[in-house]
Scaffold this motif. Structure first.
Motif, PDB file in Angstrom:
ATOM      1  N   THR A 613     -30.409 -35.173 -33.206  1.00 61.40           N
ATOM      2  CA  THR A 613     -29.934 -35.198 -31.811  1.00 61.40           C
ATOM      3  C   THR A 613     -30.216 -36.603 -31.175  1.00 61.40           C
ATOM      4  N   ARG A 614     -31.626 -37.034 -31.493  1.00 61.86           N
ATOM      5  CA  ARG A 614     -32.062 -38.260 -30.765  1.00 61.86           C
ATOM      6  C   ARG A 614     -31.034 -39.468 -31.276  1.00 61.86           C
ATOM      7  N   ASN A 615     -30.583 -39.240 -32.250  1.00 57.77           N
ATOM      8  CA  ASN A 615     -29.725 -40.485 -32.573  1.00 57.77           C
ATOM      9  C   ASN A 615     -28.385 -40.518 -32.243  1.00 57.77           C
ATOM     10  N   MET A 616     -27.934 -39.112 -32.058  1.00 57.78           N
ATOM     11  CA  MET A 616     -26.565 -38.795 -31.435  1.00 57.78           C
ATOM     12  C   MET A 616     -26.423 -39.109 -29.754  1.00 57.78           C
ATOM     13  N   ARG A 619     -29.924 -42.807 -28.794  1.00 55.72           N
ATOM     14  CA  ARG A 619     -29.991 -44.002 -29.081  1.00 55.72           C
ATOM     15  C   ARG A 619     -28.867 -44.645 -29.237  1.00 55.72           C
ATOM     16  N   VAL A 620     -28.872 -46.255 -29.241  1.00 55.11           N
ATOM     17  CA  VAL A 620     -27.751 -46.938 -29.377  1.00 55.11           C
ATOM     18  C   VAL A 620     -27.562 -47.264 -31.096  1.00 55.11           C
ATOM     19  N   GLU A 621     -26.693 -46.622 -31.621  1.00 54.61           N
ATOM     20  CA  GLU A 621     -26.419 -46.948 -33.121  1.00 54.61           C
ATOM     21  C   GLU A 621     -25.056 -47.343 -33.336  1.00 54.61           C
ATOM     22  N   ILE A 622     -24.902 -47.715 -34.372  1.00 52.39           N
ATOM     23  CA  ILE A 622     -23.528 -47.922 -35.016  1.00 52.39           C
ATOM     24  C   ILE A 622     -23.127 -47.406 -36.431  1.00 52.39           C
ATOM     25  N   ALA A 623     -21.753 -47.060 -36.307  1.00 59.40           N
ATOM     26  CA  ALA A 623     -21.066 -46.516 -37.420  1.00 59.40           C
ATOM     27  C   ALA A 623     -20.112 -47.322 -37.868  1.00 59.40           C
ATOM     28  N   THR A 624     -20.000 -47.766 -39.092  1.00 59.30           N
ATOM     29  CA  THR A 624     -19.048 -48.878 -39.516  1.00 59.30           C
ATOM     30  C   THR A 624     -18.214 -48.438 -40.636  1.00 59.30           C
ATOM     31  N   PRO A 625     -16.602 -48.372 -40.641  1.00 62.38           N
ATOM     32  CA  PRO A 625     -15.950 -47.922 -41.500  1.00 62.38           C
ATOM     33  C   PRO A 625     -15.992 -48.845 -42.604  1.00 62.38           C
ATOM     34  N   ILE A 626     -15.949 -48.417 -43.863  1.00 63.01           N
ATOM     35  CA  ILE A 626     -15.816 -49.233 -44.928  1.00 63.01           C
ATOM     36  C   ILE A 626     -14.311 -48.955 -45.627  1.00 63.01           C
TER      37      ILE A 626
END
Length: 700
Positions: A613-616, A619-626
């Motif tokens: 939950t804290r990451n969602m 926090r400011v996070e990045i998910a990157t499609p490969i």
């Protein structure tokens, strides 16, 4: 008929973490690991537990102390019940840990390496320790009386102390004293190339020389862990660095959370009850062993013995360093292709090369980077400072709220600003956990940008032990997204509409939910579908419920969760198609990978975010499609190897226990990746040698 009790729907995060630390301890029982590495795993488990008692346990203790019973929303259990369960499981862990320590000490003794008590020393060794005590140890000691005339002192966290019971020879009066042991003194003293003793054993023998005129009636060694879970209340009207400095001072005042007590070989231990009471702790908070405490001393022991016995350690890893990643070539390489590196099998020098190339290239006009945790002698910081001094505009987003790295990061902020870098702290009341690097160049009036997205920190030291993924690209949609991302964090603008990446807060969670729903819908209509996710922890209730929903329609799901997992797999009617595995091995599995398969194909993502939950949302996070890049097949291969690990992986069962397969004669993902890196390195060397031979044959 007695009904079978249904497994819980959720496991408490901290109970699950204790089971993770048990898996670390069990690595010390795995004889496929070299002898000294087995000892090292015992030290790692001890180090893990220290942080756990500094951060997680105090919160449970505080809730359990409240007069009204506090119910945990996820599990429905009281905090008191959870704390009791955690304590029981942790004591089971410690029994395993110390049992294995005794066994490994016997194995070392058979190889003529010994950890001695003072009574076991030779006459010569005892005299040697006498000189050491007199010349080096004694001048550092400062005994403190414990009585009505002396306020009970604030004792140093995690440092060793002796609690000494005394009887005055003239009056017969009994008293007690505390003797702190300086952290600057070595814990492990080498008597000879193969014989060692712990410093507390030496000091205990010479206690009569410290407390002259008293009989030493008892003594034990102890150590305190304090609460570091003090909330950081951020004020967006005040300077954040000053707030953090004040917070670090305030955090030093945390209450005791755990008391560890160990025995000394030549003196009766005595009763620690008085000390426990002085610290405001209860019996549950006491961990007493008739053995040494603070097993992190094993790191030094392993290092010393390993110097003469490298075969008792893991063979040195030989990470791949492709010539295409060299500073003189990497930018040109990215002009034509994307790169995907898997650390530590692929050298972290590839990341440093990108930064070094940017610093050296006169076309570079700007560098932007996020920083969360850095190495002590950070090459990344040095390169950023060098870039700024050359006139390159350097913007660095430093997360000064990174737990236990706050002071270090404040130091780096000062150095970066002094060098001329622009430093930002991101959004108020939110940590920036993203891992991203952007390079901007002006090539004759044309702007060219290069990006690196990662799952791990820019820490060249940790990169040798942590498995992580780096994706490098110069493709317009990625670099454009990253430009918008940095402008969003450091300036004032609306949330960008990204072309490729997805960020949190909120959007990564929505991405995962949407992808799970797409897999479910397609699986119901075509029978094709699959979910794979690799992360450090899975604790978010919403995502767990969505995974349960996917399992209930039959979607095969493989979750590889290294640490805490609140989901319960293999429960009929709830999660029977979900498999949860956890790889604990030579390297710490740190990469985050998500893969969603439908009849249309597989979408692969890398991310800085765990499914917590804290990451969602915090926090400011990045998910990157490969996807649709030259790196897609490589990431698919990594996923397949991870899924196939049946040697080092533990599998979570519906009863909440993790077990290895029997027999566990499958592959080890880490071993496969090491072999592949070595083979690629060998092929590169062979090609280079062939080129050299061909050049030599050319006519002069």
């Amino acid at each position: 008929m007695v009904q079978k009790q249904q497994p819980p729907r959720f496991v408490h995060r901290d109970i699950s973490w204790i089971l993770f630390n048990r898996r670390v301890i069990l690595e010390a029982y795995d004889d496929s690991n070299p002898l000294l590495e087995q000892l090292r795993f015992l030290g790692i488990a001890a180090n893990n537990l220290d942080e756990f008692f500094m951060v997680r346990v105090p919160r449970m203790q505080s809730l359990a102390r409240l007069p009204e019973k506090q119910i945990d929303k996820l599990t429905g259990c009281t905090q008191e019940a959870l704390l009791e369960e955690l304590t029981v499981k942790n004591r089971e862990n410690l029994e395993l840990q110390y049992q294995r320590l005794a066994e490994l000490e016997k194995r070392l003794a058979k190889k003529h390496y010994y950890l001695k008590s003072f009574a076991q020393l030779t006459v010569r060794e005892a005299a040697q320790m006498g000189r050491l005590f007199k010349e080096t140890i004694f001048p550092t000691l400062a005994p403190m009386g414990v009585d009505a005339y002396h306020a009970f002192p604030r004792l140093l966290e995690k440092a060793l102390h002796l609690w000494v019971g005394l009887k005055e020879l003239e009056t017969g009066e009994t008293r007690e004293a505390i003797l702190p042991i300086s952290n600057r003194l070595p814990r492990v003293i080498q008597l000879s190339p193969r014989r060692f003793i712990l410093i507390e054993e030496v000091i205990a023998h010479f206690l009569p020389q410290i407390f002259v005129g008293n009989q030493v009636t008892s003594a034990f060694v102890f150590r305190i862990t304090y609460d570091h879970d003090l909330a950081f209340e951020e004020d967006d009207q005040e300077d954040l660095s000053q707030q953090m400095s004040e917070y670090l001072e305030e955090r030093k005042k945390g209450l005791p959370a755990r008391l560890e007590v160990g025995s000394l070989s030549t003196i009766d231990a005595g009763d620690p009850t008085h000390l426990l009471r002085e610290l405001g702790l209860c019996q549950r908070d006491l961990y007493q062993k008739a053995a040494p405490i603070d097993l992190t001393f094993l790191f030094d022991l392993v290092a010393t013995i390993g110097e003469k016995n490298p075969a008792w350690l893991y063979p040195p890893a030989k990470p791949l360093y492709d010539p295409r990643w060299q500073p003189t070539r990497i930018l040109k390489t990215l002009d034509h292709e994307d790169l995907l590196l898997q650390h530590p099998y692929d050298s972290f020098r590839g990341v440093l090369s990108l930064l070094e190339a940017a610093v050296k290239d006169p076309d570079t006009i700007a560098i932007k980077q996020t920083l969360y945790r850095m190495a002590k002698d950070s090459q990344v910081i040095k390169l950023l400072k060098k870039a700024a001094k050359k006139g390159i505009q350097v913007t660095v987003l430093v997360e000064i709220k990174a737990r236990f790295d706050e002071a270090s990061n404040l130091h780096w902020v000062e150095e970066l600003e002094a060098a001329g870098c622009f430093v930002s702290y991101g959004f108020p009341n939110m940590k920036t956990h993203s891992k991203a690097l952007l390079i901007v160049q002006n090539k004759g009036g044309d702007i060219k940008r290069y990006a690196q997205f990662g799952t791990g920190n820019y820490n060249e030291s940790n990169s040798q032990q942590y498995t992580d993924i780096s994706f490098f690209t110069a493709r317009e949609e990625y670099v454009s997204d990253l430009t918008d991302f940095f402008n969003y964090l450091t300036g004032y603008r609306n949330h960008p509409q990204y072309q490729k990446i997805v960020t949190s807060p909120e959007d990564i969670r929505q991405l995962v939910v949407t992808k799970i729903q797409q897999v479910v819908a397609d699986y119901q209509s075509t029978g094709v579908g699959k979910i794979f996710a690799k992360m450090n922890a899975l604790t978010d209730p919403l995502l767990i419920e969505k995974l349960y929903e996917a399992s209930q329609v039959g979607v095969p799901i493989h979750l590889q969760v290294r640490g805490a997992c609140c989901l319960v797999p293999q429960v009929p009617g709830l999660s029977e198609t979900i498999q949860v595995s956890s790889i604990v091995g030579r390297f710490l599995e740190h990469a985050r990978i998500y893969a969603f398969t439908t009849s249309a194909g597989t979408e692969n993502w890398i991310s800085s975010a765990d499914w917590m939950t804290r990451n969602m949302v915090g926090r400011v996070e990045i998910a990157t499609p490969i996807n649709q890049t030259s790196c897609e097949n490589l990431l698919t291969h990594l996923i397949q190897v991870y899924e196939s690990d049946q040697r080092k992986a533990y599998f979570l069962h519906e009863d909440g226990e993790y077990r290895r397969l029997t027999p566990n004669n499958g592959i080890s993902a880490q071993a496969i990746f090491l072999t592949e890196a070595l083979r690629k390195t060998t092929n590169i060397v062979a090609r280079q040698q062939l080129l050299v031979d061909q050049l030599r044959r050319l006519p002069k």
